[in-house]
Write a protein that holds these residues in place. Structure first.
Motif, PDB file in Angstrom:
ATOM      1  N   GLN A 598       0.807  -1.214   0.000  1.00 45.11           N
ATOM      2  CA  GLN A 598       0.000   0.000   0.000  1.00 45.11           C
ATOM      3  C   GLN A 598       0.840   1.263   0.000  1.00 45.11           C
ATOM      4  O   GLN A 598       0.310   2.355  -0.124  1.00 45.11           O
ATOM      5  CB  GLN A 598      -0.936  -0.022   1.209  1.00 45.11           C
ATOM      6  CG  GLN A 598      -1.963  -1.130   1.082  1.00 45.11           C
ATOM      7  CD  GLN A 598      -3.104  -0.944   2.051  1.00 45.11           C
ATOM      8  OE1 GLN A 598      -2.929  -0.382   3.116  1.00 45.11           O
ATOM      9  NE2 GLN A 598      -4.280  -1.400   1.682  1.00 45.11           N
ATOM     10  N   ASP A 599       2.143   1.121   0.156  1.00 44.67           N
ATOM     11  CA  ASP A 599       2.987   2.305   0.102  1.00 44.67           C
ATOM     12  C   ASP A 599       2.910   2.922  -1.277  1.00 44.67           C
ATOM     13  O   ASP A 599       2.997   2.230  -2.277  1.00 44.67           O
ATOM     14  CB  ASP A 599       4.449   1.920   0.363  1.00 44.67           C
ATOM     15  CG  ASP A 599       4.734   1.882   1.845  1.00 44.67           C
ATOM     16  OD1 ASP A 599       3.764   1.986   2.617  1.00 44.67           O
ATOM     17  OD2 ASP A 599       5.901   1.725   2.213  1.00 44.67           O
ATOM     18  N   PRO A 600       2.787   4.234  -1.333  1.00 40.27           N
ATOM     19  CA  PRO A 600       2.841   4.856  -2.654  1.00 40.27           C
ATOM     20  C   PRO A 600       4.248   4.707  -3.205  1.00 40.27           C
ATOM     21  O   PRO A 600       5.217   4.664  -2.448  1.00 40.27           O
ATOM     22  CB  PRO A 600       2.537   6.324  -2.374  1.00 40.27           C
ATOM     23  CG  PRO A 600       2.552   6.489  -0.909  1.00 40.27           C
ATOM     24  CD  PRO A 600       2.674   5.168  -0.242  1.00 40.27           C
ATOM     25  N   GLU A 601       4.349   4.629  -4.511  1.00 37.57           N
ATOM     26  CA  GLU A 601       5.665   4.479  -5.116  1.00 37.57           C
ATOM     27  C   GLU A 601       6.492   5.737  -4.938  1.00 37.57           C
ATOM     28  O   GLU A 601       5.963   6.836  -4.871  1.00 37.57           O
ATOM     29  CB  GLU A 601       5.510   4.205  -6.615  1.00 37.57           C
ATOM     30  CG  GLU A 601       5.329   2.748  -6.902  1.00 37.57           C
ATOM     31  CD  GLU A 601       5.304   2.489  -8.405  1.00 37.57           C
ATOM     32  OE1 GLU A 601       5.932   3.255  -9.153  1.00 37.57           O
ATOM     33  OE2 GLU A 601       4.655   1.527  -8.803  1.00 37.57           O
ATOM     34  N   ILE A 602       7.805   5.568  -4.907  1.00 40.28           N
ATOM     35  CA  ILE A 602       8.682   6.734  -4.938  1.00 40.28           C
ATOM     36  C   ILE A 602       8.541   7.347  -6.325  1.00 40.28           C
ATOM     37  O   ILE A 602       8.715   6.661  -7.321  1.00 40.28           O
ATOM     38  CB  ILE A 602      10.140   6.311  -4.695  1.00 40.28           C
ATOM     39  CG1 ILE A 602      10.274   5.698  -3.313  1.00 40.28           C
ATOM     40  CG2 ILE A 602      11.067   7.511  -4.852  1.00 40.28           C
ATOM     41  CD1 ILE A 602      11.683   5.277  -2.993  1.00 40.28           C
ATOM     42  N   PRO A 603       8.199   8.629  -6.396  1.00 40.03           N
ATOM     43  CA  PRO A 603       8.003   9.216  -7.731  1.00 40.03           C
ATOM     44  C   PRO A 603       9.306   9.172  -8.523  1.00 40.03           C
ATOM     45  O   PRO A 603      10.368   9.430  -7.970  1.00 40.03           O
ATOM     46  CB  PRO A 603       7.601  10.663  -7.442  1.00 40.03           C
ATOM     47  CG  PRO A 603       7.440  10.781  -5.974  1.00 40.03           C
ATOM     48  CD  PRO A 603       8.065   9.593  -5.321  1.00 40.03           C
ATOM     49  N   THR A 604       9.206   8.829  -9.803  1.00 42.27           N
ATOM     50  CA  THR A 604      10.400   8.798 -10.636  1.00 42.27           C
ATOM     51  C   THR A 604      10.758  10.213 -11.082  1.00 42.27           C
ATOM     52  O   THR A 604       9.918  11.109 -11.063  1.00 42.27           O
ATOM     53  CB  THR A 604      10.181   7.938 -11.891  1.00 42.27           C
ATOM     54  OG1 THR A 604       8.954   8.341 -12.482  1.00 42.27           O
ATOM     55  CG2 THR A 604      10.114   6.467 -11.538  1.00 42.27           C
ATOM     56  N   ALA A 605      12.016  10.366 -11.460  1.00 43.44           N
ATOM     57  CA  ALA A 605      12.485  11.684 -11.891  1.00 43.44           C
ATOM     58  C   ALA A 605      11.771  12.082 -13.172  1.00 43.44           C
ATOM     59  O   ALA A 605      11.702  11.292 -14.106  1.00 43.44           O
ATOM     60  CB  ALA A 605      13.991  11.644 -12.120  1.00 43.44           C
ATOM     61  N   PRO A 606      11.231  13.295 -13.223  1.00 46.64           N
ATOM     62  CA  PRO A 606      10.576  13.728 -14.469  1.00 46.64           C
ATOM     63  C   PRO A 606      11.627  13.965 -15.541  1.00 46.64           C
ATOM     64  O   PRO A 606      12.775  14.262 -15.232  1.00 46.64           O
ATOM     65  CB  PRO A 606       9.902  15.040 -14.072  1.00 46.64           C
ATOM     66  CG  PRO A 606      10.679  15.533 -12.897  1.00 46.64           C
ATOM     67  CD  PRO A 606      11.211  14.327 -12.193  1.00 46.64           C
ATOM     68  N   LYS A 607      11.229  13.790 -16.790  1.00 48.75           N
ATOM     69  CA  LYS A 607      12.165  14.002 -17.900  1.00 48.75           C
ATOM     70  C   LYS A 607      11.958  15.402 -18.461  1.00 48.75           C
ATOM     71  O   LYS A 607      10.848  15.786 -18.791  1.00 48.75           O
ATOM     72  CB  LYS A 607      11.943  12.949 -18.988  1.00 48.75           C
ATOM     73  CG  LYS A 607      12.378  11.579 -18.532  1.00 48.75           C
ATOM     74  CD  LYS A 607      12.962  10.756 -19.688  1.00 48.75           C
ATOM     75  CE  LYS A 607      13.669   9.531 -19.151  1.00 48.75           C
ATOM     76  NZ  LYS A 607      12.744   8.600 -18.482  1.00 48.75           N
ATOM     77  N   LEU A 608      13.041  16.147 -18.582  1.00 50.99           N
ATOM     78  CA  LEU A 608      12.949  17.474 -19.184  1.00 50.99           C
ATOM     79  C   LEU A 608      13.015  17.329 -20.702  1.00 50.99           C
ATOM     80  O   LEU A 608      13.818  16.556 -21.219  1.00 50.99           O
ATOM     81  CB  LEU A 608      14.095  18.356 -18.695  1.00 50.99           C
ATOM     82  CG  LEU A 608      14.020  18.734 -17.220  1.00 50.99           C
ATOM     83  CD1 LEU A 608      15.286  19.460 -16.789  1.00 50.99           C
ATOM     84  CD2 LEU A 608      12.821  19.629 -16.969  1.00 50.99           C
ATOM     85  N   ARG A 609      12.167  18.096 -21.387  1.00 48.46           N
ATOM     86  CA  ARG A 609      12.136  17.999 -22.850  1.00 48.46           C
ATOM     87  C   ARG A 609      13.154  18.962 -23.446  1.00 48.46           C
ATOM     88  O   ARG A 609      12.807  19.946 -24.100  1.00 48.46           O
ATOM     89  CB  ARG A 609      10.733  18.314 -23.361  1.00 48.46           C
ATOM     90  CG  ARG A 609       9.662  17.346 -22.875  1.00 48.46           C
ATOM     91  CD  ARG A 609       8.285  17.809 -23.323  1.00 48.46           C
ATOM     92  NE  ARG A 609       8.036  19.157 -22.843  1.00 48.46           N
ATOM     93  CZ  ARG A 609       7.375  20.074 -23.509  1.00 48.46           C
ATOM     94  NH1 ARG A 609       6.864  19.807 -24.677  1.00 48.46           N
ATOM     95  NH2 ARG A 609       7.185  21.272 -22.997  1.00 48.46           N
ATOM     96  N   ASN A 610      14.435  18.650 -23.223  1.00 50.26           N
ATOM     97  CA  ASN A 610      15.460  19.571 -23.687  1.00 50.26           C
ATOM     98  C   ASN A 610      15.518  19.652 -25.207  1.00 50.26           C
ATOM     99  O   ASN A 610      16.151  20.543 -25.761  1.00 50.26           O
ATOM    100  CB  ASN A 610      16.819  19.180 -23.107  1.00 50.26           C
ATOM    101  CG  ASN A 610      16.910  19.561 -21.640  1.00 50.26           C
ATOM    102  OD1 ASN A 610      16.263  20.525 -21.204  1.00 50.26           O
ATOM    103  ND2 ASN A 610      17.657  18.802 -20.870  1.00 50.26           N
TER     104      ASN A 610
END
Lengths: 620, 620
Positions: A598-610
């Motif tokens: 039930q633990d929420p997932e660790i949010p993944t790093a967002p990807k920058l649209r460079n």
């Protein structure tokens, strides 16, 4: 003394049974079904074992089984004893040396699989000879196929088989009555539409002829299709009922619409009438009404439009802002120009409310012929280039001065302010995250220190603390667990509180940081187009300030990524802050995460649209 | 005997030095800089230690340091001995009990930090008294600030200080010549624009007056601003040169444009002229030319448009398909209607080539006045609703029959075929992934078996194999490592080969599966709009077939997610297929991944946009 004797008897029985089972297994493996069957009958061993011992081999040798038994009664006995239970798991466990053979046939029930397999084999071998067993196979399915069985009897009546010793309809019915409750059979016999068969069944039931005869006579008096409709409806077979009713003549059409509405058989009904017919139109309208109630106004509009009800289609399309369709219908009607303009204004207003400014502008410009309002909508929506296009198209450069330029300057200050606010929140969350992580690490090290480095309890401890954290919060969520994953995710979100000291604060902060980064990254196109417009109108300084502010913001975000999502950080639960080397390895081997599900997932790093280039080289 | 004596001497020296250093540290901690300094001078201990011992304390007590030394010579000695090296790391390592104090001031060089700090302190204490030390601080920076130092001399000449004992310009220059190469100083003296100063320096150099006098005389003869420009240019100070040249009169404007082009100082130059001026226009045109060469035609267009060169702007906008701007400029010129139509057609053709069909349609419809071509573009782009809008707007329902309907049917078969192909590839990759994973797991278990469960070599083995895999592929990539992250990602992709048996085959398969899922998921909107159009035109059966095909595809994808991305699977390198419990923990503690940095990441599970509703309820 007696007790001892009993015990001995019991012991010898048990020993005996093991021997018997071993023998049976040998026979079954050797496809000696007849020997196995007779032994089992004598010793009252459950016949399911014949199948359960090795389902694959049984199904592959089903004709051998039938030929060896060579008895309708024996086959019927086997069929009637079939149960869903796997006897090798319950009554007769396999010896350990013998691996399980049971592989459930994809989702199907065992009883149905065996019934169908046997029936098909018998039908291909000799349908007349095996007639009664075939009936048994129909009736013994988990949902008894009574109608199919009765249909068989009906066929026997219509075409009595000529083969010697073949079963008559009379005999077959008698056998069925022996297997099935007569009232059930009576109901289903109606489904054959064979009144003599119904009467045959009825006569054998305890039913009062005064009751069923009037009903049957009433049915008999009806027009054949309407008769079948009445029976189908009586048996709640609404799809069939609909088909029969549709064939029973126009005078029953109102009844048909009633049936369609009650049973929501709109799609089926539409298929029964040609697209141009009045019935098709009427049914489409009924369907459309239903769809509008179901918040599916656009689909309702499509049905109404294609069946030739443009006025009602227009209403449906307008109600859900399906403006292109609305305008098309309106021009097909055709609406007079002033009313078309009013419609366009109405639709544009709805679209403006939904922040769909460019679509609103198109309506205002092309249908309401109000270029000024159109341009204003585009300016509100920050569609600078498109606004300029209309300005030049309609030669309204005055609006550049009165509206466009002030809006550009306002947009700069709005965006700059927004960026500042986002950076402030970002920086606050980032510092707080560092503090929370340090505290967690400190707590972890302290715990390790207390326990000594080699003490295995340290791991237990950390797992216990993880469980405690989970249980503290799982109470309120236990109700939710069975719901959809969407709800679950919502519940997870809730657990992610940014409140200082909340147990998941680090994840909540990462989540918040990730959202800010995504928001900022999404602004690339917007900023690019604003910068171009600013340059065009000589607002060089403002453009430079904005470009620097946005670039700084992006750099802050990008620069923070390695800190907020360090390379060693795992985005899965397995190696969450509370996991240990052992738990990681355990989960790795079991392919299951160790941390609470039930633990929420660790949010993944967002990807920058460079890859999205937004900067202007002509600005500093 | 001699050897022994030498050894003893060496030993006592070492012992002695340790004692001395301990004493020095005490003095420095006690801010007794003078005692420390004199002791160090006598014993030839590197003066850098004064700073290195505790940079923070030194910088905070810099005035105390200056006051205690109370000698220009001593301060100069300290300044000239400064080196970037940290002597507590090299010559005089700290005793272990004393933790490192060195915290590099964010990115700045130590020498520069100390020079600037000392200089500022001396300037605020007594700029006249410390004049020579201030000059030393300028000159000893990592990039000697010769010009600033010379500027100081120039100031002394202009405003000789009245304070008693103050240094004269003459003396200061003499001192500078002692510190710096005279030729360097000569060049930089020009930068003060002070010819007497230049002469003073020149006379002290070995330069031939026959060489420098003509040059100086030539400069003297020039108009002051042009003179400064000439000097700036000689010193390669192009930005300053530009400013001075712009002030030197219109007759030099061509030279200015030349300078701007050579040094690419377009933005700077534009800032020097008012927006309406002819110079602004000329510079804008030059800049635009440069931008077009740099593939920045749109920005070029903006500059040309705003400086009043619409024809050239139009060309720039057209060349980069910036059609809205192109059309605006064209209407501003204004282009005659037939030419505007031609322009619109030209732009539409470019947009069609770029698959920007809806934009092409707008141009064809509104500017080329060719609604037929516009509708065809929309049909090609699968903008069904918009196509229908134009059909009704222009009352061209005939196109529905001739083009729209056939295109709809073609779209169905294209999409169905595409879905089938994607599912086939998906299924192939998925099965192969299961095989590869099984093989890897089997290999892992076999290795564990061979080594025995407690043998630590098993871990070594698996790490060795990971290194081997990496080195096998790192050869070809070693050149790349220094390039941008984009290139690195490209290189990673290359390593992901789908070829059977390739070392990263599992990741390559996951990557391929993820891409298919994303592609399929992106089709929701497209399918939804196609379904609506099909329903409207009574292509019910085709719509149903497509809906079922797409739903089946989505379900296949969604159903495969838990298998392809099992819950225990980690998306980080740390716990890649080759990592061990130890390596995981190690990386966890060091915040560094254990696996090779060059390994491509395990692709994360794509997210399906189940919130995007695409299904029609009116279809089965």
């Amino acid at each position: 003394q007696v007790k001892l004797q009993n015990l001995e008897l019991l012991h010898s029985t048990m020993h005996h049974r093991a021997l018997v089972l071993a023998q049976l297994r040998k026979w079954l493996d050797g496809l000696r079904f007849r020997d196995a069957f007779e032994c089992m009958r004598k010793l009252r061993i459950n016949l399911n074992l014949i199948y359960d011992h090795n389902p694959k081999i049984f199904l592959e040798n089903i004709e051998t089984f039938i030929t060896q038994l060579n008895s309708i009664n024996h086959i019927n006995l086997f069929l009637t004893e079939l149960k869903e239970e796997d006897t090798t798991c319950t009554m007769y466990p396999r010896p350990e040396s013998c691996p399980s053979q049971t592989q459930s046939v994809s989702g199907l029930k065992k009883v149905d699989v065996v019934c169908d397999a046997l029936r098909k084999a018998m039908e291909s071998m000799d349908p007349n000879k095996f007639c009664l067993s075939i009936l048994t196979a129909h009736v013994k399915k988990t949902v008894p196929a009574l109608e199919t069985a009765l249909q068989k009897v009906h066929e026997l009546r219509e075409n009595p088989p000529e083969a010697p010793g073949a079963v008559s309809a009379e005999e077959a019915l008698k056998y069925l009555l022996f297997l099935v409750n007569v009232n059930d059979l009576y109901e289903h016999s109606l489904g054959t539409y064979d009144f003599e068969l119904v009467l045959m069944v009825a006569e054998r039931s305890q039913k009062d002829p005064k009751e069923y005869l009037p009903f049957l006579n009433m049915l008999k008096s009806l027009e054949p299709n309407y008769q079948r409709y009445a029976i189908d409806k009586h048996l709640k077979r609404y799809r069939k009922a609909l088909v029969h009713l549709s064939k029973s003549g126009e005078e029953h059409f109102i009844e048909l619409v009633q049936l369609v509405k009650e049973q929501k058989l709109y799609s089926d009904a539409l298929r029964l009438y040609p697209a141009g017919s009045p019935q098709y139109k009427l049914l489409s309208c009924a369907y459309a009404e239903h769809l509008v109630e179901q918040q599916q106004a656009e689909q309702a509009g499509l049905l109404l439009w294609r069946c030739g009800e443009p006025a009602r289609a227009l209403q449906a399309f307008t109600s859900c802002s399906s403006w292109r369709n609305a305008i098309c219908v309106a021009q097909q009607i055709p609406l007079p120009p002033d009313q078309l303009a009013l419609l366009a204004r109405d639709l544009a207003e709805r679209l403006n409310e939904q922040r769909r400014y460019s679509e609103a502008a198109l309506l205002l410009d092309q249908y309401a012929k109000d270029c000024e309002e159109a341009i204003l909508a585009l300016i509100t929506g920050a569609f600078w280039e498109e606004a300029l296009r209309l300005i030049y198209m309609h030669n309204r450069q005055d609006i550049s001065e009165t509206n466009l330029k002030p809006a550009l300057l306002e947009a700069v200050s709005t965006q700059t302010g927004f960026l500042e606010a986002q950076i402030a929140t970002f920086t606050r969350h980032r510092s707080r995250l560092a503090v929370v992580r340090e505290q967690k690490e400190k707590a972890r090290l302290e715990m390790l220190d207390e326990e000594g480095p080699d003490c295995p309890d340290a791991e237990l401890y950390s797992e216990a603390s993880s469980v405690m954290t989970a249980s503290k919060y799982s109470q309120s969520n236990s109700r939710i667990s069975s719901r959809s994953s969407k709800n679950r995710r919502k519940a997870e979100r809730k657990k992610l509180s940014l409140k200082e000291g909340s147990p998941m604060e680090d994840r909540a902060l990462m989540h918040a940081l990730s959202e800010i980064i995504t928001t900022i990254d999404k602004m690339r196109e917007e900023i690019h187009s604003l910068l171009k417009a600013l340059v065009l109108f000589q607002f060089e300084k403002q453009a430079e300030k904005l470009q620097q502010a946005y670039e700084g913001t992006l750099q802050t975000m990008e620069g923070a990524l390695p800190e907020v999502w360090p390379e060693g950080l795992l985005s899965s639960n397995v190696t969450g802050p509370n996991s240990t080397a052992n738990s990681i390895m355990a989960s790795f081997q079991q392919q299951k995460p160790a941390a609470s599900q039930q633990d929420p997932e660790i949010p993944t790093a967002p990807k920058l649209r460079n890859g999205v280039k937004w900067k202007l080289t002509i600005l500093k």
